[in-house]
Design a protein around this motif. Structure first.
Motif, PDB file in Angstrom:
ATOM      1  N   ALA A 126       0.607  -1.237   0.198  1.00 14.56           N
ATOM      2  CA  ALA A 126      -0.064   0.052   0.089  1.00 14.56           C
ATOM      3  C   ALA A 126       0.852   1.268  -0.144  1.00 14.56           C
ATOM      4  O   ALA A 126       0.685   1.955  -0.708  1.00 14.56           O
ATOM      5  N   GLN A 127       1.953   1.128   0.740  1.00 12.38           N
ATOM      6  CA  GLN A 127       3.008   2.458   0.956  1.00 12.38           C
ATOM      7  C   GLN A 127       3.786   2.664  -0.551  1.00 12.38           C
ATOM      8  O   GLN A 127       3.595   3.538  -1.387  1.00 12.38           O
ATOM      9  N   TYR A 128       3.915   1.555  -1.046  1.00 15.05           N
ATOM     10  CA  TYR A 128       4.554   1.426  -2.229  1.00 15.05           C
ATOM     11  C   TYR A 128       3.771   2.161  -3.531  1.00 15.05           C
ATOM     12  O   TYR A 128       4.238   2.972  -4.470  1.00 15.05           O
ATOM     13  N   LEU A 129       2.478   1.712  -3.564  1.00 17.76           N
ATOM     14  CA  LEU A 129       1.638   2.183  -4.637  1.00 17.76           C
ATOM     15  C   LEU A 129       1.179   3.633  -4.450  1.00 17.76           C
ATOM     16  O   LEU A 129       0.393   4.089  -5.269  1.00 17.76           O
ATOM     17  N   ARG A 130       1.348   4.242  -3.242  1.00 18.92           N
ATOM     18  CA  ARG A 130       0.797   5.566  -3.264  1.00 18.92           C
ATOM     19  C   ARG A 130       1.227   6.580  -3.957  1.00 18.92           C
ATOM     20  O   ARG A 130       0.667   7.467  -4.420  1.00 18.92           O
ATOM     21  N   HIS A 131       2.573   6.374  -4.883  1.00 16.41           N
ATOM     22  CA  HIS A 131       3.360   7.063  -5.709  1.00 16.41           C
ATOM     23  C   HIS A 131       3.177   5.931  -7.261  1.00 16.41           C
ATOM     24  O   HIS A 131       4.165   6.342  -7.945  1.00 16.41           O
ATOM     25  N   ALA A 132       2.375   5.105  -7.278  1.00 15.07           N
ATOM     26  CA  ALA A 132       2.420   4.463  -8.310  1.00 15.07           C
ATOM     27  C   ALA A 132       2.428   5.072  -9.801  1.00 15.07           C
ATOM     28  O   ALA A 132       3.194   4.303 -10.606  1.00 15.07           O
ATOM     29  N   ASP A 133       1.699   6.233 -10.148  1.00 13.04           N
ATOM     30  CA  ASP A 133       1.814   6.838 -11.306  1.00 13.04           C
ATOM     31  C   ASP A 133       3.321   7.313 -11.645  1.00 13.04           C
ATOM     32  O   ASP A 133       3.805   6.976 -12.851  1.00 13.04           O
ATOM     33  N   HIS A 134       3.929   7.672 -10.692  1.00 18.44           N
ATOM     34  CA  HIS A 134       5.175   8.111 -10.846  1.00 18.44           C
ATOM     35  C   HIS A 134       6.188   7.190 -11.019  1.00 18.44           C
ATOM     36  O   HIS A 134       7.020   7.013 -11.854  1.00 18.44           O
ATOM     37  N   ARG A 135       6.022   6.187 -10.135  1.00 17.91           N
ATOM     38  CA  ARG A 135       7.057   4.983 -10.280  1.00 17.91           C
ATOM     39  C   ARG A 135       6.727   4.171 -11.634  1.00 17.91           C
ATOM     40  O   ARG A 135       7.763   3.451 -11.968  1.00 17.91           O
ATOM     41  N   ALA A 136       5.617   4.104 -12.203  1.00 20.58           N
ATOM     42  CA  ALA A 136       5.450   3.353 -13.344  1.00 20.58           C
ATOM     43  C   ALA A 136       5.807   4.168 -14.697  1.00 20.58           C
ATOM     44  O   ALA A 136       6.079   3.399 -15.581  1.00 20.58           O
ATOM     45  N   ARG A 137       6.014   5.369 -14.528  1.00 18.34           N
ATOM     46  CA  ARG A 137       6.489   6.036 -16.020  1.00 18.34           C
ATOM     47  C   ARG A 137       7.914   5.482 -16.286  1.00 18.34           C
ATOM     48  O   ARG A 137       8.034   5.176 -17.677  1.00 18.34           O
ATOM     49  N   PRO A 138       8.833   5.352 -15.408  1.00 18.76           N
ATOM     50  CA  PRO A 138      10.161   4.661 -16.091  1.00 18.76           C
ATOM     51  C   PRO A 138      10.052   3.430 -16.751  1.00 18.76           C
ATOM     52  O   PRO A 138      10.776   3.136 -17.834  1.00 18.76           O
ATOM     53  N   PHE A 139       9.068   2.689 -16.030  1.00 20.73           N
ATOM     54  CA  PHE A 139       8.877   1.427 -16.736  1.00 20.73           C
ATOM     55  C   PHE A 139       8.262   1.436 -18.153  1.00 20.73           C
ATOM     56  O   PHE A 139       8.597   0.731 -19.005  1.00 20.73           O
ATOM     57  N   ALA A 140       7.203   2.447 -18.279  1.00 21.81           N
ATOM     58  CA  ALA A 140       6.475   2.624 -19.461  1.00 21.81           C
ATOM     59  C   ALA A 140       7.543   3.008 -20.573  1.00 21.81           C
ATOM     60  O   ALA A 140       7.560   2.670 -21.777  1.00 21.81           O
TER      61      ALA A 140
END
Length: 266
Positions: free
Chosen positions: A9-23
């Motif tokens: 839950a804590q990790y996913l609090r910034h999921a949008d920013h964290r997923a951008r490099p993977f995209a």
């Protein structure tokens, strides 16, 4: 280095920013050699970015590997199962420090995980042996270990006697060093770096970010001493507020990342 306990839950609090490099990494991965690709995602976490692989290759059999029971539980519930075009997405336990392909893969990919694996570049040869001809090894890792967030964390960890829990500046290589390693193993390599300037919101957003990732080893090490943990967080919070001042539009948080896409000869 302490093996951290993870909080999905804590990790996913910034999921949008964290997923951008993977995209951004995924956009540079070439077409795969098989019509029904076999894909391994090393360090899949809660599975939210693994699901992006299924969107790109809906006929693929994709396995996400992780060593966190908490992360895998979240991935099983939210993402596991058949994909829209007859593929399948599943998740299983594995330690990336020792993982080796047990079958041929078209793609071995990893998002913000290899920095936790000391000597991970020495694993490349074994992983490449498990790739089909024309297959790809792709990964991105944070390259911000000299940023204020991490320098302050290390300084405070040393003061609080938990410095040995953390990764250090040599946790990852430069893009040029990765390129040299992988070209010497016979791959065509695309390596680059990007510094994102995330604009974070909320109270103490940089602290909230690192609580989900880089701070996990310290939080784990201090879990049984709440007073010491709270003192550390109080001091770290104050230091981060000074290093990353809020603006009327949010708190800018520069974050450098290193990317590599290495294609095996056909």
């Amino acid at each position: 280095m302490t093996t951290p306990t993870w909080d999905p839950a804590q990790y996913l609090r910034h999921a949008d920013h964290r997923a951008r490099p993977f995209a951004d990494l995924l956009a540079r991965v070439p077409d795969l050699p098989s019509g029904r690709p076999r894909i391994a995602d090393l360090g899949c976490g809660p599975g939210n970015v693994t699901a992006l692989l299924a969107a790109r290759w809906p006929t693929a059999h994709i396995t996400g590997y992780d060593n966190s029971a908490e992360m895998l539980d979240r991935a099983h519930v939210e993402h596991e199962g058949p994909t829209r075009a007859g593929g399948h997405l599943d998740f299983t336990y594995a330690d990336v420090r020792t993982w080796a392909p047990s079958e041929p893969y078209d793609l071995v990919i990893s998002n913000a995980t290899l920095q936790w694996v000391p000597g991970h570049a020495e694993r490349f040869a074994e992983w490449l042996k498990g790739l089909k001809g024309g297959g790809t090894l792709a990964f991105q890792v944070p390259g911000n270990f000299d940023a204020p967030s991490h320098r302050l964390m290390r300084a405070l960890a040393d003061r609080h006697g938990v410095a040995d829990t953390l990764r250090h500046e040599d946790a990852v290589l430069t893009p040029a060093a990765y390129l040299e390693r992988l070209t010497s193993l016979g791959c065509a390599v695309d390596a680059w770096e990007t510094t994102y300037v995330h604009v974070l919101h909320g109270e103490d957003p940089v602290l909230d970010w690192v609580k989900g990732t880089g701070l996990r080893p310290i939080l784990t090490a201090l879990a049984d001493t709440p007073q010491a943990r709270d003192t550390f967080l109080r001091d770290y919070r104050a230091a981060l507020r000074e290093a990353y001042p809020a603006t009327p539009h949010g708190t800018p948080f520069p974050f450098r990342r290193v990317f590599v896409v290495a294609r095996k000869e056909a």
